[in-house]
Design an enzyme around this catalytic site. Sequence first.
Site, PDB file in Angstrom:
ATOM      1  N   PHE A   1      47.996  29.635  45.151  1.00  0.00           N
ATOM      2  CA  PHE A   1      48.711  29.535  43.872  1.00  0.00           C
ATOM      3  C   PHE A   1      50.044  30.298  43.972  1.00  0.00           C
ATOM      4  CE2 PHE A   1      49.440  30.534  39.367  1.00  0.00           C
ATOM      5  CZ  PHE A   1      49.161  29.309  38.777  1.00  0.00           C
TER       6      PHE A   1
ATOM      7  N   ASP B   1      40.898  35.515  44.635  1.00  0.00           N
ATOM      8  CA  ASP B   1      41.403  35.062  43.343  1.00  0.00           C
ATOM      9  C   ASP B   1      40.379  34.069  42.786  1.00  0.00           C
ATOM     10  OD1 ASP B   1      42.633  33.645  41.253  1.00  0.00           O
ATOM     11  OD2 ASP B   1      44.635  33.972  42.075  1.00  0.00           O
TER      12      ASP B   1
ATOM     13  N   LYS C   1      41.066  30.169  31.166  1.00  0.00           N
ATOM     14  CA  LYS C   1      40.773  28.833  31.693  1.00  0.00           C
ATOM     15  C   LYS C   1      39.343  28.454  31.292  1.00  0.00           C
ATOM     16  CE  LYS C   1      44.406  29.225  35.080  1.00  0.00           C
ATOM     17  NZ  LYS C   1      44.849  29.553  36.428  1.00  0.00           N
TER      18      LYS C   1
HETATM   19  C1  LIG Z   1      45.982  30.273  36.637  1.00  0.00           C
HETATM   20  C2  LIG Z   1      46.065  31.027  37.903  1.00  0.00           C
HETATM   21  C3  LIG Z   1      46.753  32.252  37.964  1.00  0.00           C
HETATM   22  C4  LIG Z   1      47.480  32.746  36.751  1.00  0.00           C
HETATM   23  O1  LIG Z   1      47.911  34.048  36.805  1.00  0.00           O
HETATM   24  P1  LIG Z   1      48.515  34.706  35.461  1.00  0.00           P
HETATM   25  O2  LIG Z   1      48.944  36.040  35.867  1.00  0.00           O
HETATM   26  O3  LIG Z   1      47.438  34.655  34.429  1.00  0.00           O
HETATM   27  O4  LIG Z   1      49.652  33.843  35.020  1.00  0.00           O
HETATM   28  C5  LIG Z   1      46.714  32.947  39.160  1.00  0.00           C
HETATM   29  N1  LIG Z   1      46.057  32.473  40.242  1.00  0.00           N
HETATM   30  C6  LIG Z   1      45.414  31.277  40.208  1.00  0.00           C
HETATM   31  C7  LIG Z   1      44.680  30.789  41.416  1.00  0.00           C
HETATM   32  C8  LIG Z   1      45.403  30.517  39.050  1.00  0.00           C
HETATM   33  O5  LIG Z   1      44.772  29.353  39.006  1.00  0.00           O
END
Ligand SMILES: *Cc1c(COP(=O)(O)O)cnc(C)c1O
Length: 399
Positions: A119, A196, A222
């Site tokens: 990500f 993550d 989510k």
């Molecule tokens: C949605 C998502 C994020 C989001 O991070 P934020 O700090 O909440 O914006 C991070 N890593 C992954 C893999 C995601 O799917």
Amino acid sequence: MDRQDPLAPFQDRFVPIKDPNVVAYLDGNSLGRPLHRTLEVVQELVTSQWSSRMIRGWQEGWLHLPERIGDLLGGAALGAEPGQVILADSTSVCLYKALHAALSLRPGRCEIVTDTDNFPTDRYIVESIARDKGLMVRWIESDPAAGVTAQQVIDALSDRTAVVTLSHVAYRSAYIADMRAINEAVHAAGAMVVWDLCHTVGSVPVHLDATDSDFAVGCTYKFLNAGPGAPAFIYVRSEHQPTLAQPIPGWMSAADLYAMAPEYRAAPGIRAMLSGTPAITGLAGVMAGVELLSEAGIEQVRAKSTDLTRLAIALSDAWLTPLGFTLASPRDDALRGGHVTVSHPRAEELARILIDSGVIIDFRAPDGIRIGLSPLSTSFTGLWTALDRTRILASEALA
Ligand SMILES: *Cc1c(COP(=O)(O)O)cnc(C)c1O
């Protein structure tokens, strides 16, 4: 399938979709829908705690809400014993702290391993930390339609590796990484793992303790339905807690919060990962989301999730493949998380048409349409209707 679905009654726990133009909401993996219960807890917080107890609220529960909800979440979805999970900040900030903390336990090692399709926030934070600390990033070239394999991790490891950080469920393909095998390989090389879990938590069960995971982070807005921008969580294996250093020590992570001491001393345990004042209104939504998951049971959620994604693939094979779509998620149930991605050369244009016509999916550049399937709020009939509409709209647009 809806008649036989033991989780079907949970759909009534969600605030109905007010927009009459929405045919189906298939993006709960980006933002879960609101719960009736969230309205109640936020109302209760404002009208009877905040307005009547005011500043005393901190002593009467708010201060320890981050670790209380952390324990519930750890038990309901993460396979984590109490005292190892805390809610704080955003996933991005938690990842920054976890990576620094992991690096602090591996001084003298100079490489961080991650993958090219991780990500964006993960890749940017890894690169920024590497720049600041003079480390090297070793990139695993991952397949965007699949994900990182244990063998690829093994090939990237050496005695220079300090930390490996990966998404457990790939945000693009929903590929599930082999947590146990990867942890084992990374530990054999003497390094640490930071997972993550953004696309995992509330959808795919994990066993952080049993798989020997070191650190994990993830978001709650989510599949946990906690609300836009609700606080994230961080897991730190208990054996690492006494010796690590984190990069944003604040008064909330200090041993004696009200001593206002001249020097910082970290709180014992997981509170050492906090920085500033917890977002109590956001945590109210997390509490509602975690309680709902706990009531439904993560194993039941996973079973329905698998049935939903399997149906999405079957319908896509029958209806969308003839229109030039290709499946960009694993076919093997065991390797696929809670969403399905299909790709098409004209995906961006098609995604816009679908969203304008009330089929709420999302587009992921360059050519992916993600169909997110949140088991507690999605019916099989709704999925069928949405893909039927997709078939009709796409054949019109491509004619
Ligand atoms: C949605 C998502 C994020 C989001 O991070 P934020 O700090 O909440 O914006 C991070 N890593 C992954 C893999 C995601 O799917």
